[in-house]
Design a protein around this motif. Structure first.
Motif, mmCIF file in Angstrom:
data_model
loop_
_atom_site.group_PDB
_atom_site.id
_atom_site.type_symbol
_atom_site.label_atom_id
_atom_site.label_comp_id
_atom_site.label_asym_id
_atom_site.label_seq_id
_atom_site.Cartn_x
_atom_site.Cartn_y
_atom_site.Cartn_z
ATOM 1 N N TYR A 193 47.648 36.933 37.067
ATOM 2 C CA TYR A 193 47.815 35.499 37.272
ATOM 3 C C TYR A 193 48.127 35.218 38.732
ATOM 4 C CZ TYR A 193 47.553 33.498 32.609
ATOM 5 O OH TYR A 193 47.098 33.034 31.402
ATOM 6 N N ASN A 229 43.527 36.502 32.571
ATOM 7 C CA ASN A 229 43.500 36.073 33.959
ATOM 8 C C ASN A 229 43.867 34.606 34.040
ATOM 9 O OD1 ASN A 229 42.651 38.612 34.591
ATOM 10 N ND2 ASN A 229 40.554 38.049 35.059
ATOM 11 N N ILE A 268 40.544 35.104 41.246
ATOM 12 C CA ILE A 268 40.621 34.830 39.810
ATOM 13 C C ILE A 268 39.341 34.139 39.344
ATOM 14 C CG2 ILE A 268 41.839 33.512 38.029
ATOM 15 C CD1 ILE A 268 43.475 35.856 39.035
ATOM 16 N N SER A 275 36.533 36.316 38.701
ATOM 17 C CA SER A 275 36.613 37.181 37.526
ATOM 18 C C SER A 275 36.053 36.507 36.270
ATOM 19 C CB SER A 275 38.067 37.595 37.285
ATOM 20 O OG SER A 275 38.806 36.509 36.733
#
Ligand SMILES: Nc1ncnc2c1ncn2[C@@H]1O[C@H](COP(=O)(O)OP(=O)(O)OP(=O)(O)O)[C@@H](O)[C@H]1O
Ligand SMILES: [Mg+2]
Lengths: 251, 447
Positions: B320, B290, B416, B419
């Motif tokens: 990404y 990620n 992101i 995560s």
């Protein structure tokens, strides 16, 4: 409270509003009806400050001042609220965060103190309950994956939190089941007061049984073609718009 | 400056400073350094004519005259001020490197489980030389990569983590790398090594941070080995200074049923390159990649990723995102190689970009090379602007233009950040990301 004079607006090269005149006094409820594509949402969005519509002529005064030069957020701070016909989904921003940002932005701009987390949550929970809304919606992303009716209820929740002086509700009744319609109407009626005004855009006379308007206008092809009292809505329900359009072209 | 000059100017000053490089008494280190040094001399700095380097222009680094970073004495308070802003907050195991060298008194090691080693590379060379020798340079190969060659020739310090079989390290290890004004325009070649033995588990957070706004260069190579059934999560928080350059080469080697996750957050630096390679070497290995790059001004950041599905039944998933403001340029390459016998491969990839200004640029390229037939591969790339409907929606509720943009941008980026499995890192990153939005630029546009 709101006075619109000879308002013309266009998008790109298409003129959509072609000279709208409308005046709503404090304490009043007005309804706007009219065929699809006649410009109802355009009018609502122009009042709220949507920049993609270009105002080419006319004025919109609110509480005595011209608002056409104001940014959407400045209008909101002055107490104008638009309930969207198509509420926008915002992934990654929770309903709670969104409402808190909005409420505190308005309070700060008006020189009031911000609500702290506890005060805000208490208020939000109370309002959500009033809207018969499951608190789990508050932690979900704004409108994301909400059903059509849930989105509309969420608009009214926002209105109930922000307590605007002028609420413009664009087809907030569309897609609501009977129970939800009553809840929404209840929310609107709670807001009614002598110093506030409400403009509802609707296709259905049914809503007007619950939110009884002082005045009904018919928008046809970018102009107010006819105005009357609540009986006009019943007449439209029965006869449709054809006769008004004829009257308009005949005149 | 000619190519030869840019090469020599990156060798000679470092040769001069090599008298105190670690490992001088270990023949294998000396030999490896010498071979890598020769290799760099032969290769020289890469140019954009190479496919892999198309979006990284190293000439601002190659032409700069940076002195070798050798640690030293940072200005009073600089380190403390910087540390106070970083995520660990005393809860993580912590190693602090200032201008490329470990500062021992700043190390925090809570009760480490028996057998776990967390130390600097300098210490590791004497304390666990066998582990270092067995792994260092085995995954980050310098033959074809000049920047790795330079790193291998001149590394001075870095973190080494060794987690023995079956041990799960609960607290993350945080390696903080500070660039201070004392070192000024300097270059540090930093070398990290993580060896996670069978069924062991470890989290490493690399934080790159500047205490000054001047130019400098960090050239980092990190090798991560995950033995069978091991689990490694690696976070890179790169918030280097505005004029800094950063090239990070990270190499993951995952063996049978091992799981490696990588999170790469780039907000800093004038020139940045995140070069990541994942080798899924044995069946059942999986990796998660990620990344988020949030750029403004003239920043350039290139994310070059390679997943090598070298074995059957491996899984990779890559996600990404980029947020680009000002005249910045963000790039993403997602190379996935599925070897001929890597049947039942599952590889997914996505790159999404948010362009906040008309002058920002994004380059995105998926590169799938599939030689096996029983594979599930997907990829997608998008770039677009903020949703105008959403902007108006927020503003119509009284939220001003700048704030509305911040909220929407944060929402885009937060996917992101959310995560990342380590709470304090998430908490640290959200405001950092918000700060990167150019308020000046927004004001201009809003008026
Ligand atoms: N972005 C746009 N580009 C071109 N035409 C547009 C745009 N937005 C609106 N229009 C046109 O303007 C006219 C008025 O649209 P508006 O949404 O105001 O109608 P409405 O009265 O609200 O209709 P409905 O009852 O279906 O909601 C329509 O003909 C529509 O197609
Ligand atoms: Mg409409």
């Amino acid at each position: 409270m709101l006075k619109i004079t000879d308002l013309h607006a266009r998008i790109d090269d298409t003129e959509i509003l072609k000279g709208v005149d409308l005046e709503i006094g404090a304490g009043q409820v007005h309804a706007i009806m009219g065929p699809n594509g006649s410009g109802k949402s355009t009018l609502a969005q122009v009042i709220a400050g949507r920049e993609r519509f270009e105002v080419t002529q006319g004025t919109v005064t609110y509480e005595g001042g011209n608002i056409l030069e104001l940014a959407p957020e400045e209008r909101a701070i002055k107490g104008i609220f638009l309930g969207f016909q198509y509420p926008v989904e915002i992934p990654g921003v929770t309903n709670k965060y969104f409402l808190k940002s909005a409420l505190n932005a308005q309070r700060t701009a008006r020189g009031e103190t911000e609500l702290d987390a506890m005060e805000f949550l208490t208020l939000l929970r109370a309002r959500a309950e009033l809207m018969d809304m499951d608190p789990k919606f508050l932690d979900r992303s704004v409108n994301q994956g909400f059903s059509g009716g849930e989105k509309k209820k969420n608009e009214i929740l926002q209105m109930a939190m922000l307590e605007p002086k002028l609420a413009i509700l664009d087809e907030t009744d569309s897609g609501l089941d009977i129970d939800a319609l009553k809840v929404v109407a209840g929310g609107v009626n709670t807001l009614r007061s002598p110093d506030r005004a409400i403009l509802v855009v609707t296709h259905y006379q049914r809503l007007l049984d619950y939110i009884v308007p002082d005045c009904v206008h018919v928008l046809c092809d970018g102009q107010i073609a006819k105005s009357g009292d609540k009986k006009l809505a019943l007449e439209l329900e029965e006869k449709g718009y054809g006769w008004i359009e004829k009257e308009m072209t005949g005149a | 400056m000619s190519l030869t000059q840019t090469t020599t100017s990156w060798i000679e000053p470092f040769d001069t400073a090599a008298d105190d490089l670690p490992g001088r008494e270990l023949p294998w280190v000396v030999e490896m350094r010498a071979a890598a040094r020769d290799r760099f001399r032969t290769l020289g700095w890469p140019t954009r004519r190479f496919e892999e380097w198309r979006y990284t222009d190293v000439s601002p680094i190659a032409r700069a005259a940076f002195s070798p970073a050798r640690g030293g004495a940072p200005a009073r308070g600089e380190v403390e001020t910087a540390l106070a802003r970083l995520p660990g907050g005393g809860k993580f195991h912590r190693l602090v490197f200032v201008d490329g060298v470990l500062v021992r008194p700043l190390t925090i090691l809570h009760d480490l489980p028996a057998g776990v080693r967390v130390l600097s590379l300098v210490e590791a060379l004497t304390e666990i030389p066998d582990v270092v020798q067995a792994h260092l340079g085995q995954y980050a190969l310098y033959e074809s990569n000049a920047v790795t060659a330079l790193n291998t020739a001149f590394w001075r310090d870095g973190v080494v983590i060794h987690v023995p079989r079956g041990v799960a390290l609960e607290r993350p290890i945080e390696a903080i790398y500070l660039a201070t004004s004392g070192a000024g325009a300097s270059a540090a070649h930093v070398r990290n090594l993580v060896v996670c033995e069978e069924s062991a588990r470890v989290d490493l957070v690399e934080v790159w941070h500047a205490a000054h706004a001047g130019a400098y260069f960090n050239n980092v190579t990190t090798e991560v080995v995950a033995a069978p059934n091991a689990s490694v999560r690696h976070v890179r928080v790169q918030e280097e200074g505005k004029s800094a350059h950063h090239i990070g080469n990270t190499r993951f080697h995952a063996r049978r049923d091992a799981r490696v996750s990588s999170f790469v957050i780039t907000t800093g630096g004038a020139t940045s390159r995140n070069d990541l390679e994942f080798t899924l070497a044995e069946p059942g290995a999986s990796c998660e990649l990620n990344g988020l790059y949030v750029l403004n001004g003239r920043q350039k950041a290139d994310n070059y990723t390679l997943v090598d599905h070298a074995s059957p039944q491996c899984k990779s998933s890559e996600f990404y995102k980029g947020v680009l403001d000002g005249v910045s340029e963000g790039s993403f390459t997602g190379r996935v190689v599925v070897r001929q016998d890597a049947q039942q491969t599952d590889a997914e990839q996505s790159n999404r970009n948010l362009l906040l200004s008309d002058d920002a640029r994004v380059n995105t390229r998926p590169q799938l090379e599939i030689y096996a037939d029983d594979v599930k591969c997907s990829h997608g790339a998008t770039s677009g602007q903020l949703d105008r409907h959403a902007l108006f929606y927020l503003r119509s509720r009284g939220i001003d233009h700048i704030r509305a943009r911040q909220i929407l941008t944060r929402a885009f980026a937060s996917e992101i950040i959310a995560s990342i499995p380590i709470g304090p890192v998430r908490d640290h990153l959200l405001p950092v990301v918000e700060d990167r939005l150019c308020p000046g630029h927004l004001l201009e546009e809003g008026s």
